[in-house]
Structures are given as structure tokens and as C-alpha cells.
Write a protein that holds these residues in place. Structure first.
Motif, PDB file in Angstrom:
ATOM      1  N   HIS A 205       1.007  -1.297  -0.048  1.00 57.62           N
ATOM      2  CA  HIS A 205       0.063   0.001  -0.007  1.00 57.62           C
ATOM      3  C   HIS A 205       0.767   1.172  -0.078  1.00 57.62           C
ATOM      4  O   HIS A 205       0.518   2.404  -0.694  1.00 57.62           O
ATOM      5  CB  HIS A 205      -0.918  -0.093   1.117  1.00 57.62           C
ATOM      6  N   GLU A 206       2.072   1.130   0.875  1.00 61.51           N
ATOM      7  CA  GLU A 206       2.903   2.225   0.728  1.00 61.51           C
ATOM      8  C   GLU A 206       3.596   2.725  -0.461  1.00 61.51           C
ATOM      9  O   GLU A 206       4.072   3.506  -0.711  1.00 61.51           O
ATOM     10  CB  GLU A 206       3.878   2.277   2.020  1.00 61.51           C
ATOM     11  N   GLY A 207       3.723   1.616  -1.376  1.00 65.78           N
ATOM     12  CA  GLY A 207       4.513   1.758  -2.766  1.00 65.78           C
ATOM     13  C   GLY A 207       3.897   2.578  -3.740  1.00 65.78           C
ATOM     14  O   GLY A 207       4.347   2.591  -4.828  1.00 65.78           O
ATOM     15  N   ARG A 208       2.702   3.295  -3.522  1.00 63.39           N
ATOM     16  CA  ARG A 208       2.024   3.964  -4.571  1.00 63.39           C
ATOM     17  C   ARG A 208       3.061   4.892  -5.555  1.00 63.39           C
ATOM     18  O   ARG A 208       3.783   5.612  -4.756  1.00 63.39           O
ATOM     19  CB  ARG A 208       0.870   4.690  -4.236  1.00 63.39           C
ATOM     20  N   GLY A 209       3.001   4.639  -6.850  1.00 64.94           N
ATOM     21  CA  GLY A 209       3.837   5.591  -7.419  1.00 64.94           C
ATOM     22  C   GLY A 209       4.276   5.081  -8.828  1.00 64.94           C
ATOM     23  O   GLY A 209       3.683   4.278  -9.238  1.00 64.94           O
ATOM     24  N   VAL A 210       5.263   5.602  -9.344  1.00 63.71           N
ATOM     25  CA  VAL A 210       5.618   5.353 -10.665  1.00 63.71           C
ATOM     26  C   VAL A 210       7.065   5.346 -10.880  1.00 63.71           C
ATOM     27  O   VAL A 210       7.680   6.072 -10.317  1.00 63.71           O
ATOM     28  CB  VAL A 210       4.979   6.403 -11.898  1.00 63.71           C
ATOM     29  N   LYS A 211       7.667   4.266 -11.667  1.00 62.80           N
ATOM     30  CA  LYS A 211       9.155   4.583 -12.148  1.00 62.80           C
ATOM     31  C   LYS A 211       9.215   4.012 -13.656  1.00 62.80           C
ATOM     32  O   LYS A 211       8.448   3.273 -14.094  1.00 62.80           O
ATOM     33  CB  LYS A 211       9.933   3.515 -11.227  1.00 62.80           C
ATOM     34  N   PHE A 224      20.325  -8.600 -16.230  1.00 59.49           N
ATOM     35  CA  PHE A 224      19.151  -8.084 -15.253  1.00 59.49           C
ATOM     36  C   PHE A 224      19.518  -6.784 -14.673  1.00 59.49           C
ATOM     37  O   PHE A 224      19.270  -6.460 -13.657  1.00 59.49           O
ATOM     38  CB  PHE A 224      18.960  -9.210 -14.145  1.00 59.49           C
ATOM     39  N   LYS A 225      20.788  -6.083 -15.338  1.00 55.55           N
ATOM     40  CA  LYS A 225      20.903  -4.587 -14.864  1.00 55.55           C
ATOM     41  C   LYS A 225      19.986  -3.518 -15.124  1.00 55.55           C
ATOM     42  O   LYS A 225      19.242  -3.717 -16.248  1.00 55.55           O
ATOM     43  CB  LYS A 225      22.358  -4.310 -15.210  1.00 55.55           C
ATOM     44  N   GLU A 226      19.816  -2.586 -14.436  1.00 57.38           N
ATOM     45  CA  GLU A 226      18.908  -1.418 -15.051  1.00 57.38           C
ATOM     46  C   GLU A 226      20.117  -0.331 -15.219  1.00 57.38           C
ATOM     47  O   GLU A 226      20.772   0.154 -14.663  1.00 57.38           O
ATOM     48  CB  GLU A 226      18.194  -0.961 -13.779  1.00 57.38           C
ATOM     49  N   GLU A 227      19.812   0.264 -16.454  1.00 60.45           N
ATOM     50  CA  GLU A 227      20.853   1.360 -16.932  1.00 60.45           C
ATOM     51  C   GLU A 227      20.392   2.803 -16.069  1.00 60.45           C
ATOM     52  O   GLU A 227      21.213   3.649 -15.855  1.00 60.45           O
ATOM     53  CB  GLU A 227      20.755   1.506 -18.268  1.00 60.45           C
ATOM     54  N   ASP A 228      19.152   3.006 -15.931  1.00 57.76           N
ATOM     55  CA  ASP A 228      18.684   4.137 -15.394  1.00 57.76           C
ATOM     56  C   ASP A 228      17.252   3.988 -14.855  1.00 57.76           C
ATOM     57  O   ASP A 228      16.319   3.086 -15.609  1.00 57.76           O
ATOM     58  CB  ASP A 228      18.547   5.191 -16.418  1.00 57.76           C
ATOM     59  N   VAL A 229      16.805   4.707 -13.788  1.00 65.40           N
ATOM     60  CA  VAL A 229      15.479   4.719 -13.233  1.00 65.40           C
ATOM     61  C   VAL A 229      15.074   6.094 -13.252  1.00 65.40           C
ATOM     62  O   VAL A 229      15.713   6.949 -12.595  1.00 65.40           O
ATOM     63  CB  VAL A 229      15.317   3.906 -12.043  1.00 65.40           C
ATOM     64  N   GLY A 230      14.027   6.391 -13.478  1.00 61.99           N
ATOM     65  CA  GLY A 230      13.223   7.747 -13.448  1.00 61.99           C
ATOM     66  C   GLY A 230      12.152   7.799 -12.263  1.00 61.99           C
ATOM     67  O   GLY A 230      11.349   6.925 -12.510  1.00 61.99           O
ATOM     68  N   TYR A 231      12.177   8.683 -11.569  1.00 63.03           N
ATOM     69  CA  TYR A 231      11.139   8.705 -10.557  1.00 63.03           C
ATOM     70  C   TYR A 231      10.116   9.743 -10.823  1.00 63.03           C
ATOM     71  O   TYR A 231      10.441  10.831 -11.272  1.00 63.03           O
ATOM     72  CB  TYR A 231      12.119   9.220  -9.045  1.00 63.03           C
ATOM     73  N   VAL A 293       2.077   1.601  -9.659  1.00 66.18           N
ATOM     74  CA  VAL A 293       2.423   1.388 -11.039  1.00 66.18           C
ATOM     75  C   VAL A 293       3.785   1.540 -11.383  1.00 66.18           C
ATOM     76  O   VAL A 293       4.314   2.477 -10.883  1.00 66.18           O
ATOM     77  CB  VAL A 293       1.360   2.588 -11.693  1.00 66.18           C
ATOM     78  N   LEU A 294       4.228   0.705 -12.009  1.00 65.35           N
ATOM     79  CA  LEU A 294       5.592   0.630 -12.522  1.00 65.35           C
ATOM     80  C   LEU A 294       5.664   0.712 -13.918  1.00 65.35           C
ATOM     81  O   LEU A 294       5.080  -0.049 -14.671  1.00 65.35           O
ATOM     82  CB  LEU A 294       6.499  -0.674 -12.063  1.00 65.35           C
ATOM     83  N   LEU A 295       6.347   1.942 -14.335  1.00 64.75           N
ATOM     84  CA  LEU A 295       6.235   2.179 -15.942  1.00 64.75           C
ATOM     85  C   LEU A 295       7.513   1.693 -16.426  1.00 64.75           C
ATOM     86  O   LEU A 295       8.484   2.203 -15.998  1.00 64.75           O
ATOM     87  CB  LEU A 295       5.711   3.494 -16.209  1.00 64.75           C
ATOM     88  N   THR A 296       7.623   0.862 -17.368  1.00 68.66           N
ATOM     89  CA  THR A 296       8.961   0.603 -17.950  1.00 68.66           C
ATOM     90  C   THR A 296       9.012   0.853 -19.492  1.00 68.66           C
ATOM     91  O   THR A 296       8.098   0.932 -19.977  1.00 68.66           O
ATOM     92  CB  THR A 296       9.047  -0.921 -17.620  1.00 68.66           C
ATOM     93  N   CYS A 297      10.427   1.112 -19.765  1.00 70.26           N
ATOM     94  CA  CYS A 297      10.659   1.282 -21.235  1.00 70.26           C
ATOM     95  C   CYS A 297      12.063   0.493 -21.254  1.00 70.26           C
ATOM     96  O   CYS A 297      12.640  -0.003 -20.462  1.00 70.26           O
ATOM     97  CB  CYS A 297      10.707   2.654 -21.661  1.00 70.26           C
ATOM     98  N   HIS A 298      12.502   0.513 -22.542  1.00 69.70           N
ATOM     99  CA  HIS A 298      13.351  -0.534 -22.897  1.00 69.70           C
ATOM    100  C   HIS A 298      14.625   0.124 -23.052  1.00 69.70           C
ATOM    101  O   HIS A 298      16.020  -0.424 -22.603  1.00 69.70           O
ATOM    102  CB  HIS A 298      13.145  -1.083 -24.413  1.00 69.70           C
ATOM    103  N   ARG A 299      15.027   1.463 -23.664  1.00 72.01           N
ATOM    104  CA  ARG A 299      16.252   2.036 -23.813  1.00 72.01           C
ATOM    105  C   ARG A 299      15.942   3.498 -23.427  1.00 72.01           C
ATOM    106  O   ARG A 299      14.890   3.819 -24.122  1.00 72.01           O
ATOM    107  CB  ARG A 299      16.730   1.729 -25.109  1.00 72.01           C
ATOM    108  N   ARG A 300      17.053   4.190 -23.413  1.00 68.06           N
ATOM    109  CA  ARG A 300      16.793   5.633 -23.248  1.00 68.06           C
ATOM    110  C   ARG A 300      16.558   6.266 -24.533  1.00 68.06           C
ATOM    111  O   ARG A 300      17.270   5.881 -25.776  1.00 68.06           O
ATOM    112  CB  ARG A 300      18.055   6.181 -22.562  1.00 68.06           C
TER     113      ARG A 300
END
Length: 303
Positions: A205-211, A224-231, A293-300
């Protein structure tokens, strides 16, 4: 051709409905990421399915969550009396309720091809995978053990455009006050492999948000690495504002088409997904109850 498609994402409503606790904005698709009820009683499920079926969305995608206990047959046979005591529910009747609501698409660790056909709508098509499972915790339903996680999430189809899970992935919209990071690492790794346009989750419940996640495809020291995360700064924090996340081509940070992605990562060892029609998305995150909600994309983006 790209057409703007609006998805309204909610979860963990726990018996709440739009006629009292919150309001739903207009959209093309409604996604509910689980915990429809408090304890999965027949009257709770009937009330929730009823209001969802009456909403004005062309498609309604729904999964269960760990609180919807009667929808997990094995769990309810073993532990139903822990929650309902002498007032055990008819679990089969609860599960059959879903069959009565033809306008709702219920997903139980499976996928569906969605095609929007309204003449005045976006007329887009995309694949949605939905799963009600979350890491086992206490006497709640639809849980899995750590040694089951990787096999469970390996079943997500590689061509899924939208992934709806009750649990969040590890380290994304999953920070809990009493459990720390409560998400699933195996799911995070599955998202790296599938690279959907959108992942929707609930549970914490406390995790509401978007990345917005940019997956790293060419790491020399493993996968399984992440190049960048936008908050995302939540404009609805502490109030009941409806919050819009614009991923359309008109926004400042649009999702890239699969054709662009294919060109961007050609020559890598990772198999690329086919270039095909994708969503031009807006996502509305309803404020009144806790969800993530987690929003994901593939490449910058090159820009």
C-alpha cells in the motif's frame, strides 16, 4: 500508426467503490491489480464485480490478490476457517461469480490479446498478462515460496505489452513500513527479459508511485541490470487528486516504438522483439486507495 490509449490503473480497493471512496476518470481500459475485497466473501466479490462491470471502459482487466482468499481453492480448503470461522463461504460459488460478468476479463497467470474496436476509440491492440500471485506471507492466499518464484515468472510470454501482477518487482514501488523491500526479485528479472511497455502492480500500500526503467542490455558483468530509473513526483500525495502519467508521443518522455527499440539494440546478443503496433499511452493512477504503478521502457531516448 500510433493511437493514444488511456489506461486507468487501480488496485487494493478492499471493498471500496467509485460511488463512495473514490472516482474513476474516463479511459479506454480499466486495470485492477488485485485485492478486490478484504476477505473474499461472496457478498464482497459480488459487490466489487458489480461496480466494475458497470464502469464505462471498453475493456476491464482484473486479477485477484492475496486478500481474495476464496479465489484460491487449495488455500481456502486448508485455511478458510482461519478467516471465516463458522461462516465458511461456498468457494466454488465465489469462483463461478466471475463467469457471470462477461464484460470483465479475469486473468489468472495467463495472457489475453486485447483489441479495442469502438469506432470513436483508439482501435489499438496489445497483449496483457495478468497474475494474482505474491510472495507467501502469513495466512493469506495466492502465495508462493522463494524456490517457486523463478519458474512462476518464467511463464510470462515474451511478447506481452502490459504485465499486471499483484506483487511488485523487487526495489520498485515495493517499500513497506514493516517489511522493507517487499517485492519479488524473480519478477524483476522476468521484466528485464520481457521488457513490457507497462507493468502494473499493487500489494504494498505504501508503494504507490511510478518508475520509468531503462533496462541495460549490454552489461559485461551479467544480466538483469538497470541502466537508469526515472522517479515520479506524486501530485496526489496527501490528497485525492487523480494523477495522469503521459507516455504518449506528445509527452516529454514518450515510450519508444518497438521498431525504434529494434534498431537501438540490433547487434546485441539479446533477442529482439518484433517491430509491431504498440500503444501510445496515457496512464491514470487513481488516488483514493493505495496502489503502485511501475512504468517500464526498454532503452533511453536518443534525445
Amino acid at each position: 500508426m500510433f493511437c493514444r490509449t488511456r489506461l486507468v490503473c487501480i488496485s487494493d480497493t478492499h471493498n471500496a467503490s467509485p460511488d463512495g471512496s473514490f472516482k474513476l476518470p474516463a479511459g479506454d481500459v480499466l486495470i485492477h491489480a488485485g485485492d478486490l475485497t478484504n476477505q473474499g466473501r461472496h457478498d464482497e466479490l459480488h459487490k466489487t464485480f458489480d461496480w466494475i462491470s458497470k464502469t464505462d471502459f471498453e475493456v476491464k482487466i482484473v486479477i485477484a490478490g492475496n486478500h481474495d482468499i476464496t479465489l484460491d481453492q487449495t488455500f481456502y480448503e486448508e485455511s478458510g476457517d482461519h478467516h471465516h470461522g463458522q461462516h465458511l463461504q461456498d468457494a466454488e460459488a465465489c469462483r463461478k461469480l466471475m463467469e457471470q460478468y462477461f464484460s470483465i476479463t479475469f486473468l489468472h497467470h495467463e495472457s489475453v490479446e486485447v483489441t479495442l474496436l469502438k469506432p470513436d476509440g483508439p482501435r489499438t491492440s496489445f497483449k496483457v498478462f495478468g497474475s494474482p500471485y505474491s510472495p507467501a506471507r502469513g495466512t493469506w492466499a495466492l502465495g508462493y515460496q522463494p524456490d517457486e518464484a523463478f519458474d512462476l515468472w518464467s511463464r510470462i510470454p515474451l511478447d506481452a505489452d502490459v504485465i499486471v501482477t499483484h506483487t511488485p518487482p523487487r526495489n520498485h514501488c515495493d517499500r513497506s513500513r514493516d517489511r522493507g523491500l517487499a517485492g519479488c526479485e524473480a519478477l524483476r528479472q522476468a521484466l528485464w527479459s520481457v521488457r513490457p511497455s507497462l507493468a502494473v502492480c499493487g500489494y504494498v500500500h505504501e508503494g504507490r508511485g511510478v518508475k520509468r526503467v531503462v533496462w541495460e542490455m549490454d552489461s559485461p558483468d551479467g544480466n538483469f541490470k538497470e541502466e537508469d530509473v526515472g522517479y515520479w513526483v506524486d501530485p496526489g500525495f496527501g490528497n485525492k487528486k487523480q494523477c495522469l502519467v503521459d507516455l504518449s508521443s506528445r509527452s516529454s518522455q514518450p515510450l519508444r516504438s518497438r521498431n525504434q527499440i529494434r534498431k537501438a539494440i540490433s547487434g546485441t546478443k539479446k533477442p529482439t522483439r518484433p517491430a509491431e503496433k504498440v500503444l501510445d499511452m496515457e496512464v491514470r493512477n487513481q488516488r483514493s486507495s493505495s496502489r503502485a504503478v511501475l512504468l517500464t521502457c526498454h532503452r533511453r531516448n536518443a534525445s
